[in-house]
Enzyme design. Structure first.
Site, short mmCIF file in Angstrom:
data_model
loop_
_atom_site.label_atom_id
_atom_site.label_comp_id
_atom_site.label_asym_id
_atom_site.label_seq_id
_atom_site.Cartn_x
_atom_site.Cartn_y
_atom_site.Cartn_z
N ASP A 35 -16.67 3.49 -1.78
CA ASP A 35 -17.92 2.78 -2.06
C ASP A 35 -17.68 1.80 -3.22
O ASP A 35 -17.00 2.12 -4.18
CB ASP A 35 -19.02 3.80 -2.44
CG ASP A 35 -20.40 3.18 -2.37
OD1 ASP A 35 -21.19 3.59 -1.50
OD2 ASP A 35 -20.71 2.27 -3.19
N ILE A 36 -18.27 0.62 -3.10
CA ILE A 36 -18.05 -0.42 -4.10
C ILE A 36 -18.75 -0.09 -5.42
O ILE A 36 -18.34 -0.58 -6.48
CB ILE A 36 -18.53 -1.79 -3.54
CG1 ILE A 36 -17.82 -2.95 -4.22
CG2 ILE A 36 -20.03 -1.94 -3.61
CD1 ILE A 36 -17.98 -4.27 -3.49
N HIS A 110 -23.59 5.56 8.09
CA HIS A 110 -22.49 5.93 7.18
C HIS A 110 -22.81 7.25 6.51
O HIS A 110 -23.96 7.56 6.22
CB HIS A 110 -22.25 4.85 6.12
CG HIS A 110 -23.48 4.41 5.38
ND1 HIS A 110 -24.38 3.53 5.93
CD2 HIS A 110 -23.97 4.75 4.16
CE1 HIS A 110 -25.36 3.32 5.06
NE2 HIS A 110 -25.14 4.06 3.98
N LEU A 111 -21.76 8.01 6.28
CA LEU A 111 -21.85 9.27 5.55
C LEU A 111 -21.23 9.05 4.17
O LEU A 111 -20.08 8.63 4.07
CB LEU A 111 -21.08 10.34 6.31
CG LEU A 111 -21.28 11.80 5.89
CD1 LEU A 111 -22.69 12.26 6.15
CD2 LEU A 111 -20.28 12.69 6.63
N HIS A 112 -22.04 9.30 3.13
CA HIS A 112 -21.48 9.26 1.77
C HIS A 112 -20.81 10.61 1.52
O HIS A 112 -21.43 11.66 1.74
CB HIS A 112 -22.59 9.13 0.72
CG HIS A 112 -23.38 7.87 0.77
ND1 HIS A 112 -23.20 6.85 -0.14
CD2 HIS A 112 -24.39 7.47 1.57
CE1 HIS A 112 -24.07 5.87 0.12
NE2 HIS A 112 -24.81 6.23 1.15
P1 5GP Z 1 -27.10 3.39 1.63
O1 5GP Z 1 -28.11 3.14 0.54
O2 5GP Z 1 -27.30 2.43 2.77
O3 5GP Z 1 -27.05 4.83 2.04
O4 5GP Z 1 -25.67 3.12 0.99
C1 5GP Z 1 -24.98 1.92 1.12
C2 5GP Z 1 -23.77 2.02 0.22
O5 5GP Z 1 -22.91 0.93 0.54
C3 5GP Z 1 -24.08 1.90 -1.29
O6 5GP Z 1 -23.62 3.08 -1.95
C4 5GP Z 1 -23.33 0.65 -1.72
O7 5GP Z 1 -22.73 0.78 -3.00
C5 5GP Z 1 -22.29 0.49 -0.63
N1 5GP Z 1 -21.90 -0.90 -0.39
C6 5GP Z 1 -22.73 -1.97 -0.23
N2 5GP Z 1 -22.03 -3.09 0.00
C7 5GP Z 1 -20.71 -2.70 -0.01
C8 5GP Z 1 -19.50 -3.43 0.19
O8 5GP Z 1 -19.46 -4.63 0.40
N3 5GP Z 1 -18.34 -2.70 0.12
C9 5GP Z 1 -18.33 -1.36 -0.12
N4 5GP Z 1 -17.15 -0.75 -0.16
N5 5GP Z 1 -19.47 -0.65 -0.30
C10 5GP Z 1 -20.65 -1.33 -0.24
#
Ligand code: 5GP
Length: 125
Positions: A35-36, A110-112
């Site tokens: 994650d970024i 996506h799975l964190h």
């Molecule tokens: P969500 O809130 O949709 O569950 O999580 C999206 C995740 O994607 C966030 O934790 C965010 O930091 C990550 N993310 C967003 N844009 C990028 C990117 O361009 N590259 C990476 N590696 N992670 C990203």
């Protein structure tokens, strides 16, 4: 139920190679990358390569091969990070935000996988 997939979302662009990522693991159907904006010492995102918007879309419409590959890859990532309790690790949390109430930011399933420290309560009270 029909799901609408936006192929311009950031993870679709990562899958097409238009945006770089720090890959942890890749298989036929699944990609795992850092994650970024990590929320823990380990914070890896596991995504299917297919166009699924969230957990329930993936579970309903992905093939059995995609589903098995996704979960085996997520488990292999946990083992690689050294957080699998069954392999002597201290544990991890797997989270799948889905839809507006979860504040899902990226509309590609996506799975964190978070670990490397005690993660506290599931949600703030
Ligand atoms: P969500 O809130 O949709 O569950 O999580 C999206 C995740 O994607 C966030 O934790 C965010 O930091 C990550 N993310 C967003 N844009 C990028 C990117 O361009 N590259 C990476 N590696 N992670 C990203």
């Amino acid at each position: 139920m029909t799901y609408s997939y936006d192929d311009q979302n950031i993870f679709a662009r990562i899958l097409r190679g238009e945006i770089p990522n720090k890959t942890v693991m890749e298989t036929e159907h699944t990609l795992a990358f850092h994650d970024i904006r990590p929320h823990a010492p380990h914070h890896v995102l596991v995504i299917p390569k297919g166009p699924y918007v969230n957990y329930d879309h993936f579970s309903a419409e992905a093939s059995a091969d995609e589903i098995v590959d996704f979960h085996r890859t997520a488990a292999a990532v946990c083992a690689l990070l050294g957080v699998s309790p069954g392999k002597g690790g201290a544990g991890y949390r797997a989270i799948a935000n889905s839809g507006p109430d979860s504040n899902q930011e990226v509309p590609h399933y996506h799975l964190h996988i978070l670990g490397g420290r005690n993660l506290g309560a599931l949600l703030p009270h």
